[in-house]
Enzyme design. Structure first.
Site, PDB file in Angstrom:
ATOM      1  N   LEU A 125       0.839  -1.203   0.000  1.00 49.37           N
ATOM      2  CA  LEU A 125       0.000   0.000   0.000  1.00 49.37           C
ATOM      3  C   LEU A 125       0.875   1.255   0.000  1.00 49.37           C
ATOM      4  CD1 LEU A 125      -2.763   1.474   0.399  1.00 49.37           C
ATOM      5  CD2 LEU A 125      -2.475   1.148   2.857  1.00 49.37           C
ATOM      6  N   GLU A 127       3.451   4.215  -0.355  1.00 55.37           N
ATOM      7  CA  GLU A 127       4.245   4.761  -1.458  1.00 55.37           C
ATOM      8  C   GLU A 127       5.045   5.954  -0.939  1.00 55.37           C
ATOM      9  OE1 GLU A 127       1.617   5.807  -4.630  1.00 55.37           O
ATOM     10  OE2 GLU A 127       0.817   3.776  -4.806  1.00 55.37           O
ATOM     11  N   SER A 132       0.407   6.752   5.709  1.00 58.19           N
ATOM     12  CA  SER A 132      -0.751   6.548   6.563  1.00 58.19           C
ATOM     13  C   SER A 132      -2.044   6.970   5.878  1.00 58.19           C
ATOM     14  CB  SER A 132      -0.579   7.330   7.863  1.00 58.19           C
ATOM     15  OG  SER A 132       0.422   6.734   8.656  1.00 58.19           O
ATOM     16  N   GLN A 338      16.791   2.731  30.932  1.00 56.26           N
ATOM     17  CA  GLN A 338      17.180   3.535  32.089  1.00 56.26           C
ATOM     18  C   GLN A 338      17.484   2.658  33.306  1.00 56.26           C
ATOM     19  OE1 GLN A 338      17.542   6.601  31.316  1.00 56.26           O
ATOM     20  NE2 GLN A 338      18.194   7.417  33.290  1.00 56.26           N
ATOM     21  N   GLY A 342      24.055   2.105  31.986  1.00 50.46           N
ATOM     22  CA  GLY A 342      24.944   2.009  30.822  1.00 50.46           C
ATOM     23  C   GLY A 342      24.827   0.672  30.115  1.00 50.46           C
ATOM     24  N   GLU A 365       1.440   0.937   9.968  1.00 51.08           N
ATOM     25  CA  GLU A 365       0.006   0.672  10.037  1.00 51.08           C
ATOM     26  C   GLU A 365      -0.738   1.859  10.658  1.00 51.08           C
ATOM     27  OE1 GLU A 365      -1.145  -3.308  10.907  1.00 51.08           O
ATOM     28  OE2 GLU A 365       0.718  -4.144  10.122  1.00 51.08           O
ATOM     29  N   THR A 367       0.512   6.037  11.711  1.00 46.56           N
ATOM     30  CA  THR A 367       1.291   6.668  12.774  1.00 46.56           C
ATOM     31  C   THR A 367       0.382   7.037  13.949  1.00 46.56           C
ATOM     32  OG1 THR A 367       0.877   8.843  11.836  1.00 46.56           O
ATOM     33  CG2 THR A 367       2.893   7.730  11.116  1.00 46.56           C
TER      34      THR A 367
END
Lengths: 385, 260
Positions: A125, A127, A132, A338, A342, A365, A367
């Site tokens: 779908l 392009e 959306s 978090q 690290g 699908e 936004t």
């Protein structure tokens, strides 16, 4: 009455749970490193029936309804999203277009092979200028001597590099008062003029492939028009996407659960200055926010799926569930990094992969912005009626 | 080919397993119950043999009510039917009594061409059932098989031990117990799960089988489990730094252990 009773569904869900936890989770690193799902896992998934759980039984699938589909999606979300992606288009957006809008001939030609995994179907779908909002679609289909000739370019097409069949949305005429002019076609991947570009290099979801697909003078028989109806495309896309949104929401809940589990396990064992970090209240607060999001998302998904199946709400609910759950998993994944400190920023740590993987859920699908427009616009339209 | 597979429901090896305080029998409530993995492999082997030719696979299970879950799993993998011996009187039975009951249960159906079993269960670990059954049924036994094949009226098996491979064969009918490496059991398919519900399961009591109640149960067992304790955690190994003399250090260590 669902095609699969709750009594039958329970062991099916347990089997998927076991498969994900025992077979796929231990191979996540391998999937990420190879950017591919191992053939053995693909075979096991196909043998179990994962390629066709949402395809009706009369066409060789299992015929799970959406309330059951979301339970499986929550299991599938627990591991790398690439696994689900492998059979996601068959059960979901691509397969459901055929299920909902195909003629009996089209269904009998394709659906059994889609349900068994012998054919991978891909939903074409999006392009470059129409994501959306499919109204901006520019791919054209022109009737020429009894054949349809398709020209245009599609972008970010999931499973395109492995697809056997493309479900291609194209315009047969400009939109006017009588309709959108968007039709949808069955285009076998080996049809001359179909060209799949090199797979995209993505932020995450290694093992799930997307690519551009170009259609140049692709000639297909008239019978390839899905439903035999030039107007079916827009409605097929919207219907298929609405169902898919609830599925994606459930997937997000599954991944959020995983991020939470990883965070709790880490917090309980990692120490700072000799103290397990889980003893620190600020860490506990992060776990609490993650847990709350997971619980809220799961409840929302289940309620939305029930309302979808009953027909009470197939538009605002699905968009709300997708909006909330995909944003929620974004937050949960962020908190998971978090909590890990690290360590969470290091490659090969599950939460680092999850952090990248789930970013896509807010984009594809529809936004989050599109979901808000559907929800807000839908509410206002309903009030005006 | 009429194939019988013995299956057992055992506590999940991932859960904490313990004995009941009252009589030192398995505390079934303390752990999740699953089809023993070695039995999944036995079922897989039976299905492979069936699929290579033709035949019928019957699973035989002795166990409490909830063992139906283990039976269902075997049926959903593809076994054709099941026999379930379920009787409170069996609680605490030893291997001899259990084997007698299994032999009687097998006798309820058509004479088997092949009886497949796991080499030992992950719970009791007695590993004696196939051998006792072989005696009771008067059938040859090939145990600890890593590979099994059927050639005409002969069953061939490869047994792996620390010393090497042993190649065995017997005339059918025979009993074969399979070992860990035999195969990778298949996942049941969703459709297999749904079909399993419709497959026949015959349930028998001890009396139905014509076995004397005085031969089974904890009170009539020839052996008793007195206690069980978890394995002590593995002790930390001995580390030797290699300062150019690593080989010598290893050799010295092996000498102290009387290994060289």
């Amino acid at each position: 009455m669902p095609a699969v009773s709750q009594e039958d569904f329970q062991p099916i869900q347990e089997l998927v749970h076991e498969f994900i936890r025992d077979r796929v989770v231990p191979r996540e690193q391998e999937i990420a490193d190879a950017d591919a799902i191992p053939e053995e896992l693909r075979r096991q998934a196909a043998e179990m029936g994962l390629f066709g759980y949402a395809i009706p039984q009369e066409w060789g699938g299992l015929g799970l309804d959406l309330t059951q589909d979301v339970e499986l999606a929550m299991e599938l979300g627990y591991t790398t999203l690439a696994l689900r992606s492998m059979f996601g288009t068959n059960n979901g957006i691509a397969g459901q277009v055929l299920v909902g809008f195909g003629t009996d001939e089209q269904k009998s030609e394709w659906l059994e092979r889609i349900a068994s995994g012998a054919v991978v179907a891909s939903f074409a779908l999006t392009e470059p200028g129409a994501g959306s909002n499919p109204a901006g679609l520019r791919t054209t289909a022109v009737l020429d001597g009894g054949d349809w000739v398709i020209d245009g370019q599609k972008r970010f097409i999931t499973n395109a590099p492995i697809a056997d069949l493309f479900i291609v949305f194209a315009r047969t005429r400009p939109a006017d008062e009588s309709g959108t002019g968007i039709a949808v076609f069955l285009v076998p991947a080996d049809t001359p003029g179909v060209e799949v570009a090199a797979k995209d290099r993505k932020m995450g979801q290694e093992g799930a492939w997307t690519a551009d697909v170009t259609f140049t003078g692709v000639r297909i028989p008239a019978a390839s028009l899905i439903g035999g109806d030039e107007e079916a495309g827009y409605r097929a896309a919207m219907t298929s996407l609405a169902r898919g949104r609830v599925h994606i929401a459930a997937l997000a809940v599954g991944t959020a659960q995983r991020a939470l589990d990883e965070s709790v396990a880490y917090a309980a064992s990692a120490t700072q200055g000799g103290t397990p970090i889980g003893d620190f209240q600020l860490v506990q607060a992060m776990l609490a926010d993650q847990q709350t999001g997971v619980l809220a998302g799961r409840a929302l998904v289940r309620e939305t799926a029930r309302n979808y199946v009953s027909g009470a709400d197939r538009r605002i609910g699905p968009s709300s569930a997708k909006l909330y759950c995909t944003e929620m998993v974004g937050n949960v994944a962020d908190l998971a990094v978090q909590v890990h400190g690290g360590t969470g920023y290091m490659r090969d740590v599950p939460v680092e992969r999850i952090y990248r993987d789930v970013r896509l859920l807010r984009l594809y699908e529809g936004t989050s912005e599109i979901q808000r427009l559907i929800i807000g616009g839908g509410l206002v339209r309903r009030a005006r009626r | 080919m009429n194939i019988v597979v013995l299956v057992k429901q055992v506590p999940d090896t991932y859960s904490e397993r313990k004995l009941s305080d009252a009589d030192s029998t398995l505390d079934r409530d303390s752990a999740d119950a699953v089809l023993d993995e070695i039995n999944e492999k036995a079922v897989e082997q039976a299905l492979q043999i069936k699929e290579a030719g033709e035949g019928e696979v019957t699973v035989v299970c002795v166990g409490p009510d909830r063992a139906t879950d283990a039976i269902r799993k075997a049926l959903s993998m593809g076994a054709d039917k099941a026999v379930h011996v379920c009787d409170d009187a069996l609680h605490g039975s030893d291997v001899l009594a259990t084997a007698k009951v299994i032999a009687a249960a097998i006798g309820k159906g058509d004479a088997p061409d092949l009886v497949l079993a796991g080499n030992e269960a992950t719970d009791g670990g007695g590993g004696a059932i196939p051998a006792i059954l072989s005696e009771l049924l008067g059938l040859p036994q090939l145990t600890h098989a890593r590979e099994v094949s059927i050639e005409g009226q002969t069953v061939k098996a490869t047994r792996e031990t620390d010393e090497g491979l042993t190649y065995l064969e017997a005339n059918l009918p025979a009993i074969v117990s399979v070992a860990e490496k035999i195969n990778e059991p298949r996942y049941p398919s969703f459709k297999g799960i749904m079909a399993a519900k419709k497959k026949p399961v015959d349930t028998f009591t001890v009396a139905d089988l014509g076995v004397d109640a005085g031969e089974v149960g904890l009170g009539n067992a020839w052996s008793a489990v007195t206690e069980a304790a978890p394995k002590p955690p593995r002790a930390a190994g001995q580390k030797a730094e290699d300062e150019g003399d690593g080989g010598t250090k290893i050799a010295e260590y092996l000498v102290t252990q009387k290994l060289i």
